[in-house]
Design a protein around this motif. Sequence first.
Motif, PDB file in Angstrom:
ATOM      1  N   TYR A 236       0.845  -1.198   0.000  1.00 38.12           N
ATOM      2  CA  TYR A 236       0.000   0.000   0.000  1.00 38.12           C
ATOM      3  C   TYR A 236       0.876   1.242   0.000  1.00 38.12           C
ATOM      4  CZ  TYR A 236      -3.432  -3.523   0.758  1.00 38.12           C
ATOM      5  OH  TYR A 236      -4.197  -4.636   0.583  1.00 38.12           O
TER       6      TYR A 236
ATOM      7  N   THR B 297       0.956  -5.853   3.504  1.00 38.51           N
ATOM      8  CA  THR B 297       0.306  -6.845   4.364  1.00 38.51           C
ATOM      9  C   THR B 297       0.145  -8.151   3.591  1.00 38.51           C
ATOM     10  OG1 THR B 297      -1.860  -5.985   3.737  1.00 38.51           O
ATOM     11  CG2 THR B 297      -0.997  -5.247   5.837  1.00 38.51           C
TER      12      THR B 297
ATOM     13  N   ALA C 239      -4.676  -1.049   4.308  1.00 36.57           N
ATOM     14  CA  ALA C 239      -3.770  -2.203   4.262  1.00 36.57           C
ATOM     15  C   ALA C 239      -4.448  -3.443   4.860  1.00 36.57           C
ATOM     16  CB  ALA C 239      -2.475  -1.891   4.999  1.00 36.57           C
TER      17      ALA C 239
END
Lengths: 336, 368
Positions: free
Chosen positions: A55, A142, A71
């Motif tokens: 992100y 993530t 995220a």
Amino acid sequence: MVQRISLAHGEGGELTHQLIQNVFIKSFGHPEHAQLDSAIVTCPTQTIAVSTDSYVVKPIFFPGGNIGKLAITGTVNDLAVSGAIPQVITAAFIIEEGFQLNELKKVVESMAAEAEIAKVKIIAGDTKVVEKGSVERLFINTTGIGEIRQEHRINPGAIQKGDCVIVSGTVGDHGIAILSARHEHGLFTDVESDCASLNHLIQELVEKIDGIRIMRDPTRGGLATTLVELCEDFHFTVELDEVSIPLRRDVQGACDILGFDPLYLANEGKVVMIVDSKNAHKVLGMMKGNVLGENATIIGHIASCDEQTGKLLLKTAMGTSRRLHRLAGMLLPRIC
Amino acid sequence: MVNMEVFSDPTIARHLLEAVIQLAERFKEERGRIPVFMEVCGSHTMAFAKSGIKTRLKDHVGLIAGPGCPVCVTDQKSIDAMIQLSEAPNRILCTFGDMMRVPGSKFTLMKAKTEGKDIRVVYSPLDSVKIAEENPDKEVIFLGIGFETTIPILALAIREAERKELNNFTIWMTTKLVEPVLRVLLDSGEVKIDGFLLPGHVSIVIGKQSFNFLAEEYETSGVITGFEPVQLLSSMYKLLELLLEKKIDIINDYTYVVKEQGNLVAQDFLKHYLEPHDEEWRGMSAIPKSGLVLKEKYAQFDAKKKFKVVIEEPRKTKCRCGEIIRGLITPEQCVLFNKGCTPTNPIGPCMVSTEGTCAAHYQYMREE
């Protein structure tokens, strides 16, 4: 004095330890996973889904969310639309030297809050601090793991002519919210990003209703690009009904001014599904019962299957049909 | 207050469409051919293609895209010069988004940006004045292309720069005026046009009266129109009515924003800072007094005077943009269309501008 992240926060020493303890573990919890170099998790099923995403949104704070919330929702949604139940998430931060500590805390707290909503655990992480100018403020990656339950596997192989295409709400909100937040192009709107975790909505649908063939979250490239990919990957032709596609008036207005097509703008809290027509209204009803799906609409149908090259068609208000393609290049605002 | 939603109402649009077809059929019965209109503005070309009106009417009304896309009508030498401006150091080039992907003989601004040149897309030229203020040690150049819709804002940017006493802000002017090019088209007799759908935004600035010459000197009718399906169809209907009644007139069908005299404040701005100039047009060579440039008094803001750019003879291609903007051929008649020339690999500006005819056909009218 404003506290800022320094290169020393990324050196692995005392400051790194303090950052992890006071910012990350404080918000994310699960200190038990921080004792080894890896988090150890038990797999609830034999089959799992894994998804990763980085992100880099700019600005990092925008109406309706921030990079941290995004995220979580982004990775949760990628798992959910694959038919998985999101369980755990890892988070890696790349921070620009000089980034304000309280802003980092705000981002991390949003991540924790969104993880709580989505019922996922943030169990592992990483922090790197880089020299000023090496990244812009803060980037987050993530990775999520979700559980696949055999009985709820989605089945794109069953797609047939007449199946309905359903979108869970208005399109293009996130794209316009980000553009307005940048205050570029003199654009000011009240549009908020739609970023939200859709896993509970999707799980309820998958568990209670048969005939959900496939799902996607139409993020970058928008609804049109997402559907073009589906059509090509699974060799079917979708006909969308232009008039029925839900669109906020202010999003439409902003698009008119800038020369953008809302069908190509990013969404971060919408799911598009292909559903057996027999169950389409059940899906629609259940979606509408959830605040995240209150503007859900049937926007088209499968016009034909088993084609060598699938395509996406748009039936215009004038009754004509035209083909929609992938976004070509970038969206750039026009002259007049 | 004008209720804007009415103009995109699909039910009203569909009824109007049927009404337009009926009148067009009457025309066909009387004259033995379909009526042919030219939409002058590039945004109209886009709106006709995107809404599906052009496809739906293809057997009933011929719609020819006119020379109204500002990027497309700019000759290749000017485009090459603007792109080349990015090569020198210590410069910030500001541009409308349309210019980013326009192919120069050597490269595009997008490529220059990828290679690290400071090129910024702005929505308003005024943003570039702000950028100049914030970067006093850099030369900020705005690529000033546009028709009458855009030129007053360029003049406004000059006023701002003057007021702020900036000596690092200039505009590379390559502006175009509608009337001279329409005269050239009509004088040439190359295209047969039964009537014009006249540009709504340009008319806001220059006023309805500026188009009276079409009726008075060329005995050709025109209707000033907006950009939504209902507006476009309403104006086509009125144009067909004029033809069937054998009347010649200029009708303002966009009255809530277009005035008889136009925007006098904007016109004053133009007169204050700018003067007429012979401009080169793509595929048409120079047209006398068909553009505006900065007056000598404001030469300090004129990038063409401040910076020297050496340009070679443009690369020759099979691109037929020049004929397309004159309405002589359709994009599909160009051998490059959708083969050698696509939005991701464009050969001519018509394929990448958001108002380009080729872009409209590629994006909205391909069936394959």
